[in-house]
Design an enzyme around this catalytic site. Sequence first.
Site, PDB file in Angstrom:
ATOM      1  N   TRP A 129     -63.309  24.755 -71.260  1.00  0.00           N
ATOM      2  CA  TRP A 129     -62.606  25.763 -70.370  1.00  0.00           C
ATOM      3  C   TRP A 129     -62.395  27.163 -71.295  1.00  0.00           C
ATOM      4  O   TRP A 129     -62.080  28.116 -70.420  1.00  0.00           O
ATOM      5  CB  TRP A 129     -61.421  25.174 -70.340  1.00  0.00           C
ATOM      6  N   ASP A 130     -62.886  27.351 -72.497  1.00  0.00           N
ATOM      7  CA  ASP A 130     -62.837  28.430 -73.193  1.00  0.00           C
ATOM      8  C   ASP A 130     -63.747  29.938 -72.382  1.00  0.00           C
ATOM      9  O   ASP A 130     -63.175  30.968 -72.368  1.00  0.00           O
ATOM     10  CB  ASP A 130     -63.360  28.463 -74.508  1.00  0.00           C
ATOM     11  N   GLU A 154     -52.095  20.379 -77.752  1.00  0.00           N
ATOM     12  CA  GLU A 154     -52.722  19.229 -78.127  1.00  0.00           C
ATOM     13  C   GLU A 154     -52.030  18.284 -79.172  1.00  0.00           C
ATOM     14  O   GLU A 154     -52.538  17.095 -79.321  1.00  0.00           O
ATOM     15  CB  GLU A 154     -54.178  19.268 -78.230  1.00  0.00           C
ATOM     16  N   LYS A 195     -49.552  23.548 -81.156  1.00  0.00           N
ATOM     17  CA  LYS A 195     -50.881  23.860 -81.579  1.00  0.00           C
ATOM     18  C   LYS A 195     -51.095  25.112 -81.262  1.00  0.00           C
ATOM     19  O   LYS A 195     -51.604  26.067 -81.990  1.00  0.00           O
ATOM     20  CB  LYS A 195     -51.907  22.764 -81.359  1.00  0.00           C
ATOM     21  N   GLN A 196     -50.882  25.542 -79.967  1.00  0.00           N
ATOM     22  CA  GLN A 196     -51.219  26.870 -79.540  1.00  0.00           C
ATOM     23  C   GLN A 196     -50.431  27.134 -78.027  1.00  0.00           C
ATOM     24  O   GLN A 196     -49.846  26.316 -77.664  1.00  0.00           O
ATOM     25  CB  GLN A 196     -52.829  26.803 -79.068  1.00  0.00           C
TER      26      GLN A 196
END
Length: 756
Positions: A347-348, A478, A591-592
């Site tokens: 999906w990046d 995640e 995580k992000q």
Amino acid sequence: MNEFLKVNPWLLVEEGFAPERIKSSESLFALGNGVMGGRANFEEKYSGESLQGNYIGGVYYPDKTRVGWWKNGYPEYFAKVLNSAFWIGVDIRINGEELDLAQTEVLDFHREMDMRRSVLTRRMRVRMHNDTEVEIEAVRFISLDRRELGVVRYSVMPLNRDAQVTFAPYIDADVRNTDANYDEKFWEEVRTESDAVQSRTKKSGFEVAWAQAVTLEGAEFQVETRPERVCHTSTVNCRQGEKKTLFKYVGISSSMNHPAEELLATARKVAHEAQETGFDALLERHEAAWAARWHSCDVTIEGDDEAQQGIRFCIFMLLQTYTGVDTRLNIGPKGFTGEKYGGVTYWDTEAYCLSFYMATAGQEVARELLKYRYNQLDKAIENAGKLGFGEGAALYPMVTINGEECHNEWEITFEEIHRNGAIAHAIAEYIRYTGDKAYLAQYGLEVLIAIARFWAQRITWSAARKQYVLLGVTGPNEYENNVNNNWYTSYIACWCLRYAAEAAEWVRRNYPEEYRRIVEKRNFDEAAECGKWSEINAKMYLGEDRELGIFLQQDNYLDKEQMTAEQLDPAERPINQKWSWDRILRSCFIKQADVLQGIYFFQEDFDVETIRRNFHFYEPRTVHESSLSPCVHAILATKIGDMDKAYEMYLRTSRLDLDDYNREVEEGCHVTSMAGSWKSVIEGFGGMSMEDDTLAFTPRLPRAWRALTFRINYRGRILSVKVTHDTVLVENEGSPVTIKLCGETLLLDKQATRSL
């Protein structure tokens, strides 16, 4: 940190030879031309630790999935980008002794990547065991002008005595992947001839041929062949201080572009035409092609060389990875710099990369990136079917190379479904930026309908809440698996439903023939389906804590022990390498960007105070252990005026690999997150956005910078924007266009200036 790299605006420079950093440098100095590339391995033999890698876009192997136990819906394979033939090889012997930097005394070593020209140069001075000192220079490029050509110039000069020098340029197709699940060899020989090798991939059946043409003044070559390897050998006498130079031209052709029976002839033709053209002329054309690419996308930062080198490195890697010349190709997370993540599409591409290519390479290249997903729509419907969805619902794969899901971690394959939203969002972003609304009728609406159908089936009615809910998902964070009501996933799902309905109405009104085609092809009942989508939107549960004034990342997030990343012992970072998975899942650490990813995508939906509250709550809990995280935080920090945090996050994203923040650059560079680095400059500090379908600039610079200048391609025009702490100047190389500058709408003819 990679402190051995010199800070330079246009160059990567490595001084001194250190075996422990060889693999990291192989990643950082990698070359590519959008259709093929490879790591910066040495041309001559190197018996030390190395990760050999040469890659051809679109050529893959379906490596059988390796899992401890199987689940319904698991893909049978993980697609792997293949380490292909080692075409750069030039073995060297000096007075009978083999040159091997792992065994030879290296007196001086200099490696340099010129990012302006995409040319790799290595110069070194070595002392052989026989006490002969020689100076070596190797220059290499992968032509941007001739897409199937690689070129090496290799020079040897004895320094302290006359020497007998043996040059042995070769192609070796007997290669393996280090990430093979079952240690299989992925290639098999088709034929080996006097100047060329042709190989075939097992299972997937791709064929590739490599042919070399070599030139060494005054020399004759002896041909040596064995299965999967061809070598041309010549020994010449070289006086002290005399330089002998080998030129090696390699044609590389694949069955992606040519019939298999024509591959050898095609590769030979490329190699021999290059030999006739000559090194200097080839290099000149290659440099001209690169100059044209840089013209529309360069970024100049005044007053901060580290920041300047960082963004140029990111742009350079993106330009090497994808050019839009082949619609079958996409952007792997490591590009052509390593095997990790298999070189496949995530999906990046839609969430991060589309913006860069759209604003630097133009509308057609961006359109092809979107069509990549349209061309795989039926596969996405098939993927959803394997998980129990029907009636034309599509779930795009988390990982793919041909449209088929090939990721096998259950919490990602089955639950990280927010990827569907990124693909729909990319369609909207493309149309707003380019004005190409016809794309909806030709391609986009079919994708949007299939995605909306998926969300409508995946979302559940909760009798207890009397609202719709989204259960058992994994958001961008995640470090949380199988959660309920992840705010980002729910928000983007609702947006997809609204956008699909709006798109259907627009196409029906403006392109009635295309609308009828879509209705028939996709069995679309607008009234019934859009009615259901509207009902879900009206009654969807979106978690919020009104006391804190934040959106809830997911149900029960605030039940966790609340800590900030600053409270972590540095010895326990990164937690994904130091903690058990159980401990990570029970922690509050992120995580992000997750909630903040949604706020970034839909900034127009939220006022600055809402963004500020959520940023100040979630960013301190974020450990940024994904390369995709810092850029989002840099953009939002600029939005709320926290320029110190924005600058900190920008350096982290732009120099992630140069400074090896995550201690993993030896596996390859984080190419897709580099598009996020570009976004952090252009959308963050440059303040570029779309407001009511109008391009807008509201810039703000960090204190360390004197000025920022960048170029973008906007609707066929090249706009140059220069920002200082006092003013912003926009220049237009094309026809007049309406923009917003610091809140004021104006018709931009040649240039406009506003005070900040």
